[in-house]
Design a protein around this motif. Sequence first.
Motif, PDB file in Angstrom:
ATOM      1  N   GLY A   1     135.353   9.312  29.013  1.00 47.32           N
ATOM      2  CA  GLY A   1     136.484   9.808  28.231  1.00 47.32           C
ATOM      3  C   GLY A   1     137.116   8.698  27.412  1.00 47.32           C
ATOM      4  N   GLN A   2     137.250   7.530  28.021  1.00 45.92           N
ATOM      5  CA  GLN A   2     137.846   6.387  27.321  1.00 45.92           C
ATOM      6  C   GLN A   2     136.957   5.893  26.191  1.00 45.92           C
ATOM      7  N   ALA A   3     135.651   5.876  26.435  1.00 46.57           N
ATOM      8  CA  ALA A   3     134.717   5.386  25.404  1.00 46.57           C
ATOM      9  C   ALA A   3     134.760   6.277  24.159  1.00 46.57           C
ATOM     10  N   LEU A   4     135.140   7.545  24.349  1.00 44.05           N
ATOM     11  CA  LEU A   4     135.193   8.495  23.222  1.00 44.05           C
ATOM     12  C   LEU A   4     136.542   8.487  22.491  1.00 44.05           C
ATOM     13  N   GLU A   5     137.453   7.640  22.930  1.00 49.30           N
ATOM     14  CA  GLU A   5     138.787   7.637  22.317  1.00 49.30           C
ATOM     15  C   GLU A   5     138.758   7.302  20.828  1.00 49.30           C
ATOM     16  N   GLU A   6     139.878   7.556  20.178  1.00 46.49           N
ATOM     17  CA  GLU A   6     140.047   7.348  18.738  1.00 46.49           C
ATOM     18  C   GLU A   6     139.110   8.250  17.931  1.00 46.49           C
ATOM     19  N   GLY A   7     138.976   9.476  18.397  1.00 51.03           N
ATOM     20  CA  GLY A   7     138.248  10.482  17.647  1.00 51.03           C
ATOM     21  C   GLY A   7     136.746  10.286  17.561  1.00 51.03           C
ATOM     22  N   ARG A   8     136.182   9.458  18.428  1.00 50.14           N
ATOM     23  CA  ARG A   8     134.726   9.250  18.382  1.00 50.14           C
ATOM     24  C   ARG A   8     133.977  10.502  18.833  1.00 50.14           C
ATOM     25  N   HIS A   9     132.764  10.665  18.323  1.00 54.26           N
ATOM     26  CA  HIS A   9     131.948  11.823  18.694  1.00 54.26           C
ATOM     27  C   HIS A   9     130.746  11.456  19.540  1.00 54.26           C
ATOM     28  N   ALA A  10     130.577  10.161  19.798  1.00 52.52           N
ATOM     29  CA  ALA A  10     129.449   9.739  20.639  1.00 52.52           C
ATOM     30  C   ALA A  10     129.849   8.533  21.467  1.00 52.52           C
ATOM     31  N   ALA A  11     129.290   8.474  22.673  1.00 51.61           N
ATOM     32  CA  ALA A  11     129.484   7.308  23.535  1.00 51.61           C
ATOM     33  C   ALA A  11     128.191   7.071  24.288  1.00 51.61           C
ATOM     34  N   LEU A  12     127.967   5.821  24.660  1.00 47.35           N
ATOM     35  CA  LEU A  12     126.823   5.499  25.514  1.00 47.35           C
ATOM     36  C   LEU A  12     127.354   5.384  26.933  1.00 47.35           C
ATOM     37  N   LEU A  13     126.491   5.676  27.907  1.00 46.13           N
ATOM     38  CA  LEU A  13     126.865   5.545  29.315  1.00 46.13           C
ATOM     39  C   LEU A  13     125.959   4.452  29.876  1.00 46.13           C
ATOM     40  N   ALA A  14     126.548   3.355  30.316  1.00 48.52           N
ATOM     41  CA  ALA A  14     125.768   2.189  30.748  1.00 48.52           C
ATOM     42  C   ALA A  14     124.650   2.574  31.715  1.00 48.52           C
ATOM     43  N   ASN A  15     123.459   2.067  31.457  1.00 47.88           N
ATOM     44  CA  ASN A  15     122.263   2.309  32.285  1.00 47.88           C
ATOM     45  C   ASN A  15     121.982   3.786  32.532  1.00 47.88           C
ATOM     46  N   HIS A  16     122.328   4.632  31.584  1.00 47.51           N
ATOM     47  CA  HIS A  16     122.220   6.060  31.862  1.00 47.51           C
ATOM     48  C   HIS A  16     121.784   6.866  30.635  1.00 47.51           C
ATOM     49  N   GLY A  17     122.612   6.950  29.599  1.00 46.03           N
ATOM     50  CA  GLY A  17     122.244   7.796  28.467  1.00 46.03           C
ATOM     51  C   GLY A  17     123.363   7.899  27.466  1.00 46.03           C
ATOM     52  N   ALA A  18     123.496   9.091  26.869  1.00 46.58           N
ATOM     53  CA  ALA A  18     124.473   9.271  25.799  1.00 46.58           C
ATOM     54  C   ALA A  18     125.297  10.527  26.024  1.00 46.58           C
ATOM     55  N   LEU A  19     126.498  10.525  25.437  1.00 44.75           N
ATOM     56  CA  LEU A  19     127.381  11.680  25.491  1.00 44.75           C
ATOM     57  C   LEU A  19     127.801  11.980  24.055  1.00 44.75           C
ATOM     58  N   CYS A  20     127.495  13.194  23.576  1.00 44.10           N
ATOM     59  CA  CYS A  20     127.773  13.552  22.191  1.00 44.10           C
ATOM     60  C   CYS A  20     128.626  14.808  22.174  1.00 44.10           C
ATOM     61  N   VAL A  21     129.637  14.819  21.315  1.00 46.22           N
ATOM     62  CA  VAL A  21     130.567  15.940  21.294  1.00 46.22           C
ATOM     63  C   VAL A  21     130.789  16.431  19.870  1.00 46.22           C
ATOM     64  N   GLY A  22     131.235  17.699  19.745  1.00 50.27           N
ATOM     65  CA  GLY A  22     131.505  18.242  18.422  1.00 50.27           C
ATOM     66  C   GLY A  22     132.362  19.479  18.499  1.00 50.27           C
TER      67      GLY A  22
END
Length: 212
Positions: free
Chosen positions: A143-164
């Motif tokens: 949740g924090q990595a997506l702050e400031e209106g971002r639509h994508a974040a990486l999850l360390a040693n895991h994958g990606a989170l994409c929102v829209g």
Amino acid sequence: MELSQARDIVYQAGLDLVKEGLVARTWGNISLRLDDHSFVITPSGRNYETLTAEEIVAVRINDLTHQGDVKPSSEKGMHAEVYRRRPEINAVVHTHQRHASTVAAARKEVTGLSEDHARLLGKSVRCAAYALPGTKKLMKAAGQALEEGRHAALLANHGALCVGSTMEAAFRVALELEGACESFIAEAFARHYGTRASTMEEMHACYLTTAP
Ligand SMILES: [Zn+2]
């Protein structure tokens, strides 16, 4: 949105993820907001190719309880966190897509995005601190990595989170993120070796040994 319509959209998105090769190695999970209080998400431990739309599970945002006998994805909490924090977001796609996962393994922030990528993804793609899948710690970090209106974040040693705001938008973010991460890796390789990698495997291996 109607439950049956939401299930169909998630089901179709699962098939599209397979077609685009974004879930080539391991399955991710997909969800869509139903209303202010709930969303539907892919079930736990199912292969998208044999999934049926009826197996897409409705989950409550505030307590993560679900309807019916099919268990929702164990990463439901991470999806709920996004819906809680971002009222404008209606779709979440979590993948273990290849290029993004490599950058996530190096725990790097993807900066220097092209204008087109930045418009879609946000000013950078940050990597959420490592936390075990399915934990509160991961929910918060993502949740924090997506702050400031971002639509994508990486999850360390895991994958990606994409929102829209729609499934189509979230899906497009996943695709563009893959392109942005591929360029990011290629540029890091070129900077380090002064040449282009001959194969993708070489590029990824070198990236992981030289990036940190
Ligand atoms: Zn995952």
